[in-house]
Design a protein around this motif. Sequence first.
Motif, short mmCIF file in Angstrom:
data_model
loop_
_atom_site.label_atom_id
_atom_site.label_comp_id
_atom_site.label_asym_id
_atom_site.label_seq_id
_atom_site.Cartn_x
_atom_site.Cartn_y
_atom_site.Cartn_z
N GLY A 8 0.78 -1.23 0.00
CA GLY A 8 0.00 0.00 0.00
C GLY A 8 0.81 1.28 0.00
O GLY A 8 0.22 2.37 -0.08
N GLY A 9 2.12 1.18 0.09
CA GLY A 9 2.94 2.38 0.08
C GLY A 9 3.01 3.00 -1.31
O GLY A 9 2.49 2.47 -2.29
N ALA A 14 1.19 15.91 0.38
CA ALA A 14 0.73 16.33 1.69
C ALA A 14 -0.78 16.52 1.69
O ALA A 14 -1.34 17.11 0.77
N GLY A 15 -1.42 16.00 2.73
CA GLY A 15 -2.86 16.07 2.84
C GLY A 15 -3.59 14.85 2.34
O GLY A 15 -4.78 14.68 2.62
N ASP A 16 -2.90 13.99 1.61
CA ASP A 16 -3.51 12.77 1.09
C ASP A 16 -3.83 11.79 2.21
O ASP A 16 -3.31 11.88 3.32
N SER A 17 -4.66 10.82 1.87
CA SER A 17 -4.94 9.69 2.73
C SER A 17 -4.40 8.42 2.08
O SER A 17 -4.36 8.30 0.86
N LEU A 18 -4.00 7.48 2.92
CA LEU A 18 -3.39 6.25 2.45
C LEU A 18 -3.67 5.16 3.46
O LEU A 18 -3.65 5.40 4.67
N THR A 116 7.29 -1.20 3.55
CA THR A 116 6.77 -0.57 2.35
C THR A 116 7.06 0.93 2.43
O THR A 116 6.89 1.56 3.47
N GLN A 117 7.55 1.48 1.33
CA GLN A 117 7.97 2.87 1.31
C GLN A 117 6.79 3.81 1.14
O GLN A 117 5.97 3.64 0.24
N VAL A 118 6.72 4.80 2.01
CA VAL A 118 5.74 5.87 1.90
C VAL A 118 6.50 7.18 1.74
O VAL A 118 7.32 7.53 2.58
N THR A 119 6.24 7.87 0.66
CA THR A 119 6.88 9.15 0.40
C THR A 119 5.81 10.22 0.25
O THR A 119 4.87 10.07 -0.53
N VAL A 120 5.97 11.29 1.01
CA VAL A 120 4.99 12.38 1.00
C VAL A 120 5.70 13.67 0.60
O VAL A 120 6.63 14.11 1.27
N SER A 121 5.24 14.27 -0.48
CA SER A 121 5.82 15.51 -0.96
C SER A 121 4.98 16.69 -0.50
O SER A 121 3.78 16.56 -0.21
N SER A 122 5.61 17.86 -0.47
CA SER A 122 4.92 19.07 -0.05
C SER A 122 3.97 19.56 -1.13
O SER A 122 4.18 19.34 -2.32
#
Length: 122
Positions: A8-9, A14-18, A116-122
């Motif tokens: 699921g990663g 930013a602000g997203d749901s996962l 699992t990698q989660v990457t969140v950008s601005s």
Amino acid sequence: QVQLVESGGGLHQAGDSLKLSCTASGRTFGTYSMGWFRQAPGKEREFVATISRSGGVTNVADSVKGRFTISRDNAKNTVYLQMNSLKPEDTAVYYCAAGFWGSRSDSRYNYWGQGTQVTVSS
């Protein structure tokens, strides 16, 4: 004995749901407390959330409280991490773990997934 596989990663804003999933092998999933941990580059592994055997008791880190929710479905041998209002500081490899006791300490868990990698950008 227990094999854990996270999924699921991915890359998000930013602000997203996962929602992350962790599925376990075997028939003893319901005997384990489950936890989620994360590790950012260059940092120590950090506690995120834990859930009791039947899902009745949960605990989340202060840094994610109010945004992240842990849950489990023992019939599916799966634990979930619902992540809302993602922030760039949530960027990390997320690991699920199984142990006989729910704990904030990663040393108390016996089995670990590969992450699992989660990457969140601005």
